[in-house]
Motif scaffolding. Structure first.
Motif, PDB file in Angstrom:
ATOM      1  N   LEU A 213      13.255 -30.050  20.212  1.00 44.53           N
ATOM      2  CA  LEU A 213      12.307 -29.945  21.325  1.00 44.53           C
ATOM      3  C   LEU A 213      13.066 -29.572  22.605  1.00 44.53           C
ATOM      4  CD1 LEU A 213       9.360 -30.613  22.455  1.00 44.53           C
ATOM      5  CD2 LEU A 213      10.295 -32.878  22.989  1.00 44.53           C
ATOM      6  N   VAL A 214      12.521 -28.545  23.291  1.00 40.43           N
ATOM      7  CA  VAL A 214      13.064 -28.193  24.607  1.00 40.43           C
ATOM      8  C   VAL A 214      11.895 -28.174  25.578  1.00 40.43           C
ATOM      9  CG1 VAL A 214      14.241 -26.430  25.994  1.00 40.43           C
ATOM     10  CG2 VAL A 214      14.873 -26.736  23.592  1.00 40.43           C
ATOM     11  N   VAL A 215      11.954 -28.988  26.603  1.00 35.87           N
ATOM     12  CA  VAL A 215      10.911 -28.978  27.640  1.00 35.87           C
ATOM     13  C   VAL A 215      11.580 -28.606  28.960  1.00 35.87           C
ATOM     14  CG1 VAL A 215       9.050 -30.290  28.742  1.00 35.87           C
ATOM     15  CG2 VAL A 215       9.840 -30.949  26.451  1.00 35.87           C
ATOM     16  N   ASP A 216      11.061 -27.560  29.573  1.00 35.79           N
ATOM     17  CA  ASP A 216      11.664 -27.131  30.842  1.00 35.79           C
ATOM     18  C   ASP A 216      10.662 -26.219  31.555  1.00 35.79           C
ATOM     19  OD1 ASP A 216      13.498 -26.800  32.873  1.00 35.79           O
ATOM     20  OD2 ASP A 216      15.174 -26.487  31.484  1.00 35.79           O
ATOM     21  N   LYS A 217      11.060 -25.717  32.701  1.00 36.12           N
ATOM     22  CA  LYS A 217      10.178 -24.761  33.384  1.00 36.12           C
ATOM     23  C   LYS A 217      10.385 -23.383  32.751  1.00 36.12           C
ATOM     24  CE  LYS A 217       9.802 -27.394  37.523  1.00 36.12           C
ATOM     25  NZ  LYS A 217      10.389 -27.860  38.752  1.00 36.12           N
ATOM     26  N   HIS A 218       9.303 -22.628  32.610  1.00 37.22           N
ATOM     27  CA  HIS A 218       9.354 -21.242  32.109  1.00 37.22           C
ATOM     28  C   HIS A 218       9.918 -21.067  30.696  1.00 37.22           C
ATOM     29  CE1 HIS A 218       8.609 -20.675  36.308  1.00 37.22           C
ATOM     30  NE2 HIS A 218       9.832 -21.049  36.643  1.00 37.22           N
ATOM     31  N   ILE A 219       9.683 -22.018  29.809  1.00 39.78           N
ATOM     32  CA  ILE A 219      10.110 -21.828  28.408  1.00 39.78           C
ATOM     33  C   ILE A 219       9.096 -20.908  27.725  1.00 39.78           C
ATOM     34  CG2 ILE A 219      10.379 -22.979  26.151  1.00 39.78           C
ATOM     35  CD1 ILE A 219      12.677 -23.640  27.937  1.00 39.78           C
ATOM     36  N   THR A 220       9.586 -19.873  27.048  1.00 42.53           N
ATOM     37  CA  THR A 220       8.680 -18.919  26.399  1.00 42.53           C
ATOM     38  C   THR A 220       9.055 -18.732  24.934  1.00 42.53           C
ATOM     39  OG1 THR A 220      10.081 -17.013  26.811  1.00 42.53           O
ATOM     40  CG2 THR A 220       8.523 -17.594  28.560  1.00 42.53           C
ATOM     41  N   LEU A 221       8.227 -17.934  24.260  1.00 44.62           N
ATOM     42  CA  LEU A 221       8.491 -17.628  22.855  1.00 44.62           C
ATOM     43  C   LEU A 221       9.832 -16.895  22.697  1.00 44.62           C
ATOM     44  CD1 LEU A 221       7.061 -17.934  20.092  1.00 44.62           C
ATOM     45  CD2 LEU A 221       6.197 -15.624  20.387  1.00 44.62           C
ATOM     46  N   CYS A 222      10.218 -16.122  23.718  1.00 48.20           N
ATOM     47  CA  CYS A 222      11.508 -15.414  23.664  1.00 48.20           C
ATOM     48  C   CYS A 222      12.663 -16.408  23.574  1.00 48.20           C
ATOM     49  CB  CYS A 222      11.709 -14.562  24.921  1.00 48.20           C
ATOM     50  SG  CYS A 222      10.673 -13.133  24.903  1.00 48.20           S
ATOM     51  N   ASP A 223      12.551 -17.511  24.349  1.00 40.83           N
ATOM     52  CA  ASP A 223      13.606 -18.538  24.287  1.00 40.83           C
ATOM     53  C   ASP A 223      13.701 -19.095  22.878  1.00 40.83           C
ATOM     54  OD1 ASP A 223      14.273 -18.519  27.095  1.00 40.83           O
ATOM     55  OD2 ASP A 223      12.308 -19.433  27.426  1.00 40.83           O
ATOM     56  N   LEU A 224      12.516 -19.368  22.294  1.00 44.49           N
ATOM     57  CA  LEU A 224      12.474 -19.929  20.944  1.00 44.49           C
ATOM     58  C   LEU A 224      13.135 -18.973  19.944  1.00 44.49           C
ATOM     59  CD1 LEU A 224      11.254 -22.096  18.960  1.00 44.49           C
ATOM     60  CD2 LEU A 224       9.336 -20.551  18.708  1.00 44.49           C
ATOM     61  N   MET A 225      12.773 -17.690  20.025  1.00 42.02           N
ATOM     62  CA  MET A 225      13.309 -16.711  19.079  1.00 42.02           C
ATOM     63  C   MET A 225      14.818 -16.529  19.265  1.00 42.02           C
ATOM     64  SD  MET A 225      10.120 -14.063  19.181  1.00 42.02           S
ATOM     65  CE  MET A 225      10.575 -12.921  17.914  1.00 42.02           C
ATOM     66  N   GLY A 226      15.236 -16.494  20.515  1.00 44.09           N
ATOM     67  CA  GLY A 226      16.671 -16.337  20.797  1.00 44.09           C
ATOM     68  C   GLY A 226      17.456 -17.531  20.292  1.00 44.09           C
ATOM     69  N   LEU A 282      12.107 -22.885   8.493  1.00 42.97           N
ATOM     70  CA  LEU A 282      11.631 -23.533   9.733  1.00 42.97           C
ATOM     71  C   LEU A 282      10.162 -23.300  10.023  1.00 42.97           C
ATOM     72  CD1 LEU A 282      14.313 -22.192  12.156  1.00 42.97           C
ATOM     73  CD2 LEU A 282      13.529 -24.521  12.326  1.00 42.97           C
ATOM     74  N   GLY A 283       9.553 -24.285  10.693  1.00 48.36           N
ATOM     75  CA  GLY A 283       8.281 -24.077  11.364  1.00 48.36           C
ATOM     76  C   GLY A 283       8.575 -24.267  12.851  1.00 48.36           C
ATOM     77  N   ALA A 284       7.914 -23.515  13.708  1.00 52.84           N
ATOM     78  CA  ALA A 284       8.240 -23.625  15.133  1.00 52.84           C
ATOM     79  C   ALA A 284       7.086 -23.116  15.986  1.00 52.84           C
ATOM     80  CB  ALA A 284       9.509 -22.829  15.434  1.00 52.84           C
ATOM     81  N   GLY A 285       7.238 -23.245  17.292  1.00 53.11           N
ATOM     82  CA  GLY A 285       6.205 -22.721  18.176  1.00 53.11           C
ATOM     83  C   GLY A 285       6.379 -23.189  19.597  1.00 53.11           C
ATOM     84  N   ILE A 286       5.439 -22.746  20.439  1.00 54.21           N
ATOM     85  CA  ILE A 286       5.395 -23.192  21.829  1.00 54.21           C
ATOM     86  C   ILE A 286       4.422 -24.370  21.882  1.00 54.21           C
ATOM     87  CG2 ILE A 286       4.672 -22.536  24.172  1.00 54.21           C
ATOM     88  CD1 ILE A 286       7.353 -21.297  23.235  1.00 54.21           C
ATOM     89  N   VAL A 287       4.912 -25.497  22.387  1.00 54.67           N
ATOM     90  CA  VAL A 287       4.135 -26.735  22.306  1.00 54.67           C
ATOM     91  C   VAL A 287       2.780 -26.565  23.001  1.00 54.67           C
ATOM     92  CG1 VAL A 287       4.093 -29.206  22.888  1.00 54.67           C
ATOM     93  CG2 VAL A 287       6.236 -28.122  22.154  1.00 54.67           C
TER      94      VAL A 287
END
Ligand code: DAH
Length: 339
Positions: A213-226, A282-287
């Motif tokens: 889990l990463v919670v921060d300002k401006h977290i996007t799907l790009c962050d997840l993929m990277g 993996l399973g993943a996503g934007i919360v």
């Protein structure tokens, strides 16, 4: 009378000297010196002897008994020493023989994969948290946007302890626990056991996941993929590719499933990846903002990415293990390959 005593003495001598064992010496002692022995019989006849002869005969008997006792003790001593010597010889230990080896222990491949993954994420600034395997329905389902009658519950055959307590079916409950306890920014992983009422060649009722889990300002799907692409390259090798497929989880929007190129064939297709060249890990996503809100985090200020990784699947992909059941059998011959 004298002759008789001499004869007894002679035969006693013979028997004693030829006695083969301590037991036979003891029998001979009883035979000659015992209560019903040969000399007792002689003494019984003493009444027929004249008065002046009596002390003489008595002395002869006593002397003969002394001689016999002496011979018996000597024979006993000789036999005892012989038996002891034999015993020492037969029980001798050859201290030059090599000892029994008690093989070395090794880490279970699941433990190894957990520690490799943990190393990668801690290197990327994540901290590691741990939570209970007996979990509330609220944290395991409801606060993850899976209410009681939600069809997504069917995907996870749950072991219920009571209506409100379950064996956790996913480490995603740790998202809730972390967000309720700590303020963002957050960056955690949480490895552990999960349980589902499922058992066949590719399912075990207990298996392992790592939640991230990463919670921060401006977290996007790009962050997840990277992040996950970087992770896969570190865990497998630098040529590993990742593939993100659209999926559905109630607690993420959008949701993805993540495949990596097969570590065995590098993507060409082999029996491990069933000819596809890819392995799902993996399973993943934007919360989902609803989940953030439920935990008191303002979705207008913060966003979050989350992922849940199946350790057994990853171990299978990492080590090229073809049957998941072998991971749980604890066969030493299998485990010895992983050190
Ligand atoms: N909990 C999911 C499962 O067990 C896996 C998962 C999917 C975890 C998406 C996540 C996520 O954190 O974002 O199938």
């Amino acid at each position: 009378m004298e002759k008789m005593i001499e004869k007894i003495l002679e035969s006693a001598k013979c028997e004693i000297l030829s006695s083969p064992s301590l037991k036979s010496v003891s029998d001979t002692r009883v035979k000659y010196l015992g209560k019903n022995g040969e000399f007792t019989a002689v003494m019984k006849n003493l009444k027929d002897v004249s008065a002046e002869q009596k002390p003489l005969v008595g002395k002869l008997v006593n002397d003969a008994k002394c001689v016999i006792e002496g011979l018996l003790s000597e024979r006993e001593k000789t036999l005892f020493e012989k038996e002891l010597e034999n015993k020492i010889k037969s029980e001798a230990i050859d201290v030059t023989l090599p000892g029994k080896k008690s093989g070395f222990g090794s880490f279970h491949p699941i433990t190894l994969v957990i520690s490799e993954i943990t190393d990668i994420f801690t290197g990327l600034g994540f901290s590691v948290t741990d939570g209970p395997e007996i979990e509330t329905d609220k944290y395991n389902f409801e606060m993850l946007n899976i209410p009681k009658d939600h069809p997504a519950r069917d995907m996870q055959d749950t072991f219920y302890i009571t209506d409100d307590i379950v064996l956790r079916t996913q480490t995603s409950s740790m998202q809730i626990r972390t967000m309720l306890k700590e303020k963002p920014p957050l960056r955690i992983i949480s490895p552990g056991k999960v349980y589902r009422s499922d058992f066949d060649s590719s399912h075990s009722p207990m298996f392992h996941q790592i939640e991230g889990l990463v919670v921060d300002k401006h977290i996007t799907l790009c962050d997840l993929m990277g992040l996950l692409t970087e992770f896969a390259k570190k865990l497998f090798d630098k040529n590993t590719k990742t593939r993100f497929r659209p999926s559905y989880f109630p607690f993420t929007e959008p949701s993805v499933e993540v495949d990596v190129t097969c570590s065995e064939c590098g993507g060409k297709g082999c029996s491990l990846c069933k000819g596809t060249g890819w392995m799902e890990i993996l399973g993943a996503g934007i919360v989902n903002p609803k989940v953030l809100e439920g935990c008191g985090i303002d979705p207008n200020e913060y966003s979050a990415l989350a992922f849940g990784l199946g350790i057994e699947r990853t171990a299978i992909a990492r080590y090229g293990i073809s049957d998941m059941r072998i991971v749980f059998e604890n066969d030493k011959r299998f485990l010895q390959n992983y050190r």
